[in-house]
Design a protein around this motif. Structure first.
Motif, PDB file in Angstrom:
ATOM      1  N   VAL A 113     -10.096 -10.604   6.159  1.00 58.02           N
ATOM      2  CA  VAL A 113      -9.997  -9.097   6.467  1.00 58.02           C
ATOM      3  C   VAL A 113      -9.256  -9.034   7.784  1.00 58.02           C
ATOM      4  CG1 VAL A 113     -11.396  -7.024   6.844  1.00 58.02           C
ATOM      5  CG2 VAL A 113     -12.400  -8.885   5.207  1.00 58.02           C
ATOM      6  N   ALA A 114      -8.166  -8.162   7.675  1.00 56.50           N
ATOM      7  CA  ALA A 114      -7.504  -7.957   9.150  1.00 56.50           C
ATOM      8  C   ALA A 114      -7.382  -6.624   9.169  1.00 56.50           C
ATOM      9  CB  ALA A 114      -6.208  -8.652   8.720  1.00 56.50           C
ATOM     10  N   GLU A 115      -7.166  -6.206  10.558  1.00 60.12           N
ATOM     11  CA  GLU A 115      -7.084  -4.737  11.024  1.00 60.12           C
ATOM     12  C   GLU A 115      -5.777  -4.446  11.190  1.00 60.12           C
ATOM     13  OE1 GLU A 115      -9.892  -3.749  14.151  1.00 60.12           O
ATOM     14  OE2 GLU A 115      -8.747  -1.865  14.497  1.00 60.12           O
ATOM     15  N   TYR A 116      -5.205  -3.215  11.092  1.00 57.20           N
ATOM     16  CA  TYR A 116      -4.102  -2.658  11.082  1.00 57.20           C
ATOM     17  C   TYR A 116      -4.289  -1.257  11.787  1.00 57.20           C
ATOM     18  CZ  TYR A 116      -2.834  -6.367   8.177  1.00 57.20           C
ATOM     19  OH  TYR A 116      -2.624  -7.746   7.758  1.00 57.20           O
ATOM     20  N   THR A 117      -3.008  -0.811  12.414  1.00 60.30           N
ATOM     21  CA  THR A 117      -3.151   0.595  13.138  1.00 60.30           C
ATOM     22  C   THR A 117      -1.893   1.465  12.744  1.00 60.30           C
ATOM     23  OG1 THR A 117      -3.436   1.760  15.223  1.00 60.30           O
ATOM     24  CG2 THR A 117      -2.299  -0.079  15.010  1.00 60.30           C
ATOM     25  N   VAL A 118      -2.236   2.545  12.554  1.00 57.38           N
ATOM     26  CA  VAL A 118      -0.831   3.661  12.423  1.00 57.38           C
ATOM     27  C   VAL A 118      -0.426   4.084  13.916  1.00 57.38           C
ATOM     28  CG1 VAL A 118      -1.528   4.241  10.019  1.00 57.38           C
ATOM     29  CG2 VAL A 118      -2.140   5.680  12.173  1.00 57.38           C
ATOM     30  N   ALA A 136       0.706  10.004   9.763  1.00 56.40           N
ATOM     31  CA  ALA A 136       1.387   8.742   9.582  1.00 56.40           C
ATOM     32  C   ALA A 136       1.647   8.650   8.069  1.00 56.40           C
ATOM     33  CB  ALA A 136       0.626   7.625  10.071  1.00 56.40           C
ATOM     34  N   THR A 137       2.730   8.055   7.955  1.00 56.55           N
ATOM     35  CA  THR A 137       3.001   7.968   6.405  1.00 56.55           C
ATOM     36  C   THR A 137       3.577   6.405   6.185  1.00 56.55           C
ATOM     37  OG1 THR A 137       5.374   8.554   6.957  1.00 56.55           O
ATOM     38  CG2 THR A 137       3.946  10.059   5.728  1.00 56.55           C
ATOM     39  N   THR A 138       3.841   5.631   7.183  1.00 54.54           N
ATOM     40  CA  THR A 138       3.936   4.385   7.200  1.00 54.54           C
ATOM     41  C   THR A 138       3.197   3.641   8.653  1.00 54.54           C
ATOM     42  OG1 THR A 138       5.813   4.410   8.962  1.00 54.54           O
ATOM     43  CG2 THR A 138       6.350   4.487   6.482  1.00 54.54           C
ATOM     44  N   VAL A 164       0.971  -1.279   0.019  1.00 60.63           N
ATOM     45  CA  VAL A 164      -0.015  -0.158   0.000  1.00 60.63           C
ATOM     46  C   VAL A 164       0.834   1.285   0.104  1.00 60.63           C
ATOM     47  CG1 VAL A 164      -1.738   1.264   1.149  1.00 60.63           C
ATOM     48  CG2 VAL A 164      -1.673  -1.303   1.442  1.00 60.63           C
ATOM     49  N   TRP A 165       0.490   2.216  -0.770  1.00 60.05           N
ATOM     50  CA  TRP A 165       1.408   3.306  -0.768  1.00 60.05           C
ATOM     51  C   TRP A 165       0.338   4.602  -0.638  1.00 60.05           C
ATOM     52  CZ3 TRP A 165       2.181  -0.527  -4.541  1.00 60.05           C
ATOM     53  CH2 TRP A 165       3.471  -0.894  -4.689  1.00 60.05           C
ATOM     54  N   LEU A 166       0.936   5.585  -0.067  1.00 66.49           N
ATOM     55  CA  LEU A 166       0.121   6.769   0.272  1.00 66.49           C
ATOM     56  C   LEU A 166       0.764   7.850  -0.697  1.00 66.49           C
ATOM     57  CD1 LEU A 166      -1.624   8.811   1.907  1.00 66.49           C
ATOM     58  CD2 LEU A 166       0.165   9.042   3.594  1.00 66.49           C
ATOM     59  N   PHE A 198       3.305   2.565   2.470  1.00 66.43           N
ATOM     60  CA  PHE A 198       2.805   2.988   3.571  1.00 66.43           C
ATOM     61  C   PHE A 198       2.960   1.639   4.507  1.00 66.43           C
ATOM     62  CE2 PHE A 198      -1.196   2.743   6.023  1.00 66.43           C
ATOM     63  CZ  PHE A 198      -1.120   4.044   6.672  1.00 66.43           C
ATOM     64  N   VAL A 199       2.563   0.347   3.993  1.00 65.88           N
ATOM     65  CA  VAL A 199       2.697  -0.588   4.581  1.00 65.88           C
ATOM     66  C   VAL A 199       2.759  -1.852   3.622  1.00 65.88           C
ATOM     67  CG1 VAL A 199       0.203  -1.312   4.572  1.00 65.88           C
ATOM     68  CG2 VAL A 199       1.386  -1.940   6.596  1.00 65.88           C
TER      69      VAL A 199
END
Ligand SMILES: *[C@@H]1O[C@H](CO)[C@@H](O)[C@H](O)[C@H]1NC(C)=O
Ligand SMILES: *[C@@H]1O[C@H](CO)[C@@H](O)[C@H](O)[C@H]1NC(C)=O
Ligand SMILES: *[C@@H]1O[C@H](CO)[C@@H](O)[C@H](O)[C@H]1NC(C)=O
Ligand SMILES: *[C@@H]1O[C@H](CO)[C@@H](O)[C@H](O)[C@H]1NC(C)=O
Ligand SMILES: *[C@@H]1O[C@H](CO)[C@@H](O)[C@H](O)[C@H]1NC(C)=O
Ligand SMILES: *[C@@H]1O[C@H](CO)[C@@H](O)[C@H](O)[C@H]1NC(C)=O
Ligand SMILES: *[C@@H]1O[C@H](CO)[C@@H](O)[C@H](O)[C@H]1NC(C)=O
Ligand SMILES: *[C@@H]1O[C@H](CO)[C@@H](O)[C@H](O)[C@H]1NC(C)=O
Ligand SMILES: *[C@@H]1O[C@H](CO)[C@@H](O)[C@H](O)[C@H]1NC(C)=O
Ligand SMILES: *[C@@H]1O[C@H](CO)[C@@H](O)[C@H](O)[C@H]1NC(C)=O
Ligand SMILES: *[C@@H]1O[C@H](CO)[C@@H](O)[C@H](O)[C@H]1NC(C)=O
Ligand SMILES: *[C@@H]1O[C@H](CO)[C@@H](O)[C@H](O)[C@H]1NC(C)=O
Length: 691
Positions: free
Chosen positions: A334-339, A349-351, A236-238, A258-259
């Motif tokens: 489907v998984a959850e992530y956090t910044v 957050a950029t990563t 994933v890119w921002l 980003f991730v």
């Protein structure tokens, strides 16, 4: 009497649901109207209706119980109680999210009313004038039913003049006028003005602003000019989006994702990272979600329940060996992530770390194809998860799509804000860490899984909500042999697969299977689509890519039209709804070309086997509502039509457009594009193959 009370409770049950301003034929329980051949026995409705014969009978009994002696009043009240059956009953009975006991009675004419039968009607006054002195048993006009203070009465038998002091009071409670977005009732079925169909745009102008090949684009939830892009492999890119007309390109550093989830994502022909969604409050809570496929053999985290199980008459040990070395070897996750922890506040957050915070859901897949995988937040704050029928030969061989005990061929609706304890998850027999929204359509139905929002889908590839009308939940659904479809997804809706393929009966060409009886289902047919025979005569391949309602002012001739494309054909269609809010669409295949001053030239190689633009994987929408096309050759954006010398009479063309090249080339149907499609694209080639 008990029956009557039951009926009232039934209505109240329906009415408790909160509803956004409706602008589409929808019933008061948010479901789509169904189609009826003949007129109901009591209420004068047919065609698209919100009652079945049972409800029609209930309404008849309710009406007879009112014992209205005066014929004129009786006929008005009958029309009012029958408005429950109107295809716009959702709009009539729920005004500003507040449910009503009586439909909104037109009390005035409005200049820009969308209704054809509303002209010069003060229906509310007519009701008062006709009925004020007439006794009505169990009057639906009682103030308590409308949540209003009127004249207190403890009698179940009353005249309007007992209940309300004056016509003004009465019409303040029950009256209103139709607006652009809502309708009111005049004593007969709602009918919309049949406005003239606007002519289709001359052409669509695109500029190329990126070279990368992505499956998802999600606008940054903080409203800034940034968006997230993800590829099939799991990065994933921002990116910062260049201002319209600036001549700039996407600012995105391929080397700094980003991730990066490529370690857990299983990348293969039809597997990969399919969806990406950011919590509506991401700017506060830093939560985001990825939807991808994984492989049990390669990653221990890839474990979950198998969708081929005894509940759905599927014996995992009998699955063909090419679906994996073990049953449900591949899963949709489907998984959850956090910044959190990567910046002082989420918007900065950029990563993000590729560390899973929580598994929302895991579904083991029976075969290796058709598992859709998009995730989207609705305005209601719930997470919608699109799932295909799971693949296999002969079109849904296990009838998963029509089976409400299966999550395959479904759109799910999950509450990810209230995560139950693991004990409750076990007790409720859920497939993961989420709760079930109370108003999901099948929460009470023992023969269905409560996650389901809609069913009968084959491979919903790219859905979106109209940013102006959230009840327009649009999905492209990829066809099998003959038809590619666009559906408006409504609560509990059955979209027909695999009994129907679009509007056509589906006849599998392999060993004939005894399919679900046609009469046993009431499918909702697509509102747009195309026959395979109309495109790609050379290859015969077709696969729809659903898009967006265009809500930007960049191309005013496109405003309010729904855009979609074909993966292979590089054809782009615009669907125009007439009358507005009717759900009735006319579609046009619109020519397009690349702006001569495109920041990245849309180069072409004569004789290239690639279709124009490459393969159209997806569309995206930024925070300015501008629309993007994500293809195997890069990222394209719709720009003012004048940049391609298309004429749009609504466009304000200024003579000094800085970036316009002095001698733009004349528009071609499409600029052929070539070079930078990655090898992934080859894999993707087969992703949506139809047969
Ligand atoms: C409904 O209409 C179709 C054709 O319009 C007809 O074939 C069918 O028999 C009708 N069904 C009923 C229940 O009237
Ligand atoms: C009519 O609709 C109600 C509510 O959706 C349902 O409970 C009932 O079974 C339906 N009746 C028929 C005859 O389809
Ligand atoms: C209906 O109204 C008539 C008079 O109009 C009355 O005689 C009769 O008792 C009423 N029936 C009920 C059930 O209220
Ligand atoms: C709709 O029709 C009515 C009468 O048929 C007309 O008065 C009204 O102006 C129309 N509204 C629009 C938006 O065209
Ligand atoms: C209803 O009663 C009011 C007051 O008694 C009277 O003014 C009015 O004319 C009556 N209306 C009808 C339709 O009988
Ligand atoms: C309504 O209630 C009041 C007081 O509680 C009582 O005096 C009156 O008789 C009641 N009326 C009817 C029609 O029951
Ligand atoms: C119609 O009803 C609305 C809602 O009560 C009210 O605001 C409006 O003033 C009414 N218009 C007329 C002409 O009575
Ligand atoms: C649907 O749109 C077409 C094209 O404008 C129009 O001819 C037709 O009457 C519309 N149908 C309905 C039911 O409004
Ligand atoms: C995209 O590709 C073109 C042609 O290969 C190249 O000229 C351009 O620099 C590339 N742009 C970006 C942003 O990578
Ligand atoms: C991230 O931080 C927000 C705000 O402090 C908090 O509400 C949320 O629970 C945190 N999430 C995680 C996964 O730690
Ligand atoms: C699919 O459904 C039909 C009819 O309901 C049934 O006859 C057939 O056996 C089903 N197929 C499987 C694999 O269950
Ligand atoms: C075009 O110009 C008119 C008048 O200046 C303005 O009202 C309108 O909003 C402009 N339209 C667009 C798309 O910029």
């Amino acid at each position: 009497m008990g029956r009557f009370i039951g009926f009232i409770l039934f209505l109240c049950g329906l009415l408790l649901l909160v509803h956004p301003t409706v602008s589409l034929p929808l019933c008061s329980d948010s479901t789509a109207p169904s189609t009826l051949n003949s007129t109901l026995e009591f209420c004068p409705y047919k065609g698209s209706v919100c009652c079945n014969s049972t409800q029609d009978g209930d309404i008849q009994r309710q009406f007879q119980g009112m014992n209205i002696s005066d014929p004129a009043c009786s006929s008005l009240v009958k029309s009012i109680v029958c408005a429950r059956c109107d295809p716009f009953s959702g709009d009539l009975y729920i005004v500003n999210s507040t449910p009503r006991s009586v439909p909104l009675l037109c009390n005035s004419t409005s200049e820009n009313s969308p209704q054809s039968n509303q002209a010069a009607t003060d229906f509310c006054s007519t009701v008062w004038d006709t009925c004020q002195n007439i006794t009505i048993v169990n009057s639906p006009f009682a103030p308590s039913l409308q949540g209003r203070a009127g004249v207190p009465t403890n009698s179940s038998t009353s005249k309007l003049s007992d209940l309300w002091l004056s016509k003004t009071d009465f019409c303040n409670a029950f009256g209103g006028s139709s607006t652009e977005e809502s309708v009111c009732f005049v004593g007969e079925p709602v009918s919309l003005n049949n406005t003239k169909l606007p002519s289709p745009p001359d052409g669509l102008c695109l500029e190329k602003i990126g070279n990368g090949s992505y499956l998802n684009m999600v606008a940054h939830p903080d409203g800034s000019n940034r968006a997230f892009f993800s590829n099939q492999a799991g990065k994933v890119w921002l990116a910062t989006i260049p201002e319209m007309g600036s001549g700039g390109m996407l600012e995105l550093d391929e080397s700094k994702p980003f991730v990066d989830l490529t370690d857990v994502v299983n990348l293969d022909t039809q597997f990969g990272m399919m969806g990406l969604a950011f919590h509506p409050n991401f700017a506060q809570n830093g939560r985001f979600f990825a939807s991808f496929n994984c492989d049990k053999v390669k990653w221990p985290g890839c474990s979950g329940r198998c969708s081929c199980n005894s509940d759905v008459n599927c014996d995992p040990s009998k699955l063909p060996s090419d679906s994996g070395s073990q049953p449900c070897q591949h899963q949709s996750v489907v998984a959850e992530y956090t910044v959190n922890g990567s910046a002082s506040q989420p918007s900065l957050a950029t990563t993000a770390k590729p560390t899973e915070v929580r598994r929302i859901i895991t579904i083991g897949l029976p075969f290796t194809s058709r598992h859709a995988g998009q995730i989207l937040f609705g305005e209601d704050g719930y997470l919608y998860f699109m799932m295909g029928d799971g693949g296999g030969q002969g079109g849904d061989p296990y009838n998963f799509s029509q089976n409400k005990k299966s999550l395959l061929g479904k759109i799910m609706r999950l509450d990810i804000n209230n995560i139950p304890s693991s004990e409750d998850i076990n007790k409720l027999d859920l497939w993961g860490n989420y709760s079930i929204p109370k108003d999901n359509p099948f929460v009470e139905d023992q023969s269905a899984l409560p996650e389901i929002w809609a069913y009968g889908l084959r491979n919903p590839w790219r859905c979106s909500f109209d940013s102006e009308r959230p009840s327009y939940f649009m999905c492209g659904d990829v066809g099998q042999d003959r038809f590619e479809e666009v559906n408006i997804i409504s609560k509990g809706g059955n979209y027909g697969w695999s009994v129907y393929e679009g509007p056509l009966l589906f006849v599998p060409n392999s060993s004939p299977k005894e399919s679900t009886p046609i009469d046993s289902i009431n499918p909702i047919f697509p509102v747009m689509g195309y026959n395979h025979s109309t495109i790609n005569k050379n290859t015969g391949s077709a696969s729809i890519t659903g898009g967006y309602f265009y809500r930007s002012n960049t191309d005013p001739c496109l405003y309010g039209r729904y855009l979609y494309a074909d993966l292979y054909a590089s054809a782009i269609w615009a669907g125009t709804e007439t009358p507005k809010n009717s759900g009735n669409f006319t579609t046009n295949d619109i020519p397009f070309s690349c702006a001569p001053d495109s920041p990245i030239p849309c180069s072409s190689t004569p004789g290239s086997p690639l279709p124009a633009l490459g393969y159209v994987f997806s569309f995206g929408e930024d925070n300015d509502k501008d629309i993007y096309v994500l293809t195997s050759s890069g990222v394209y954006r719709f720009v003012p039509p004048s940049r391609c010398k298309y004429t749009c009479s609504l466009e304000n063309v200024t003579t000094t457009v800085g970036s316009l090249s002095p001698t733009p080339s004349p528009p071609s149907h499409a600029s052929r594009s070539t070079n930078s499609w990655s090898s992934l694209v080859l894999l993707l080639l087969l992703l949506f193959t139809c047969s």
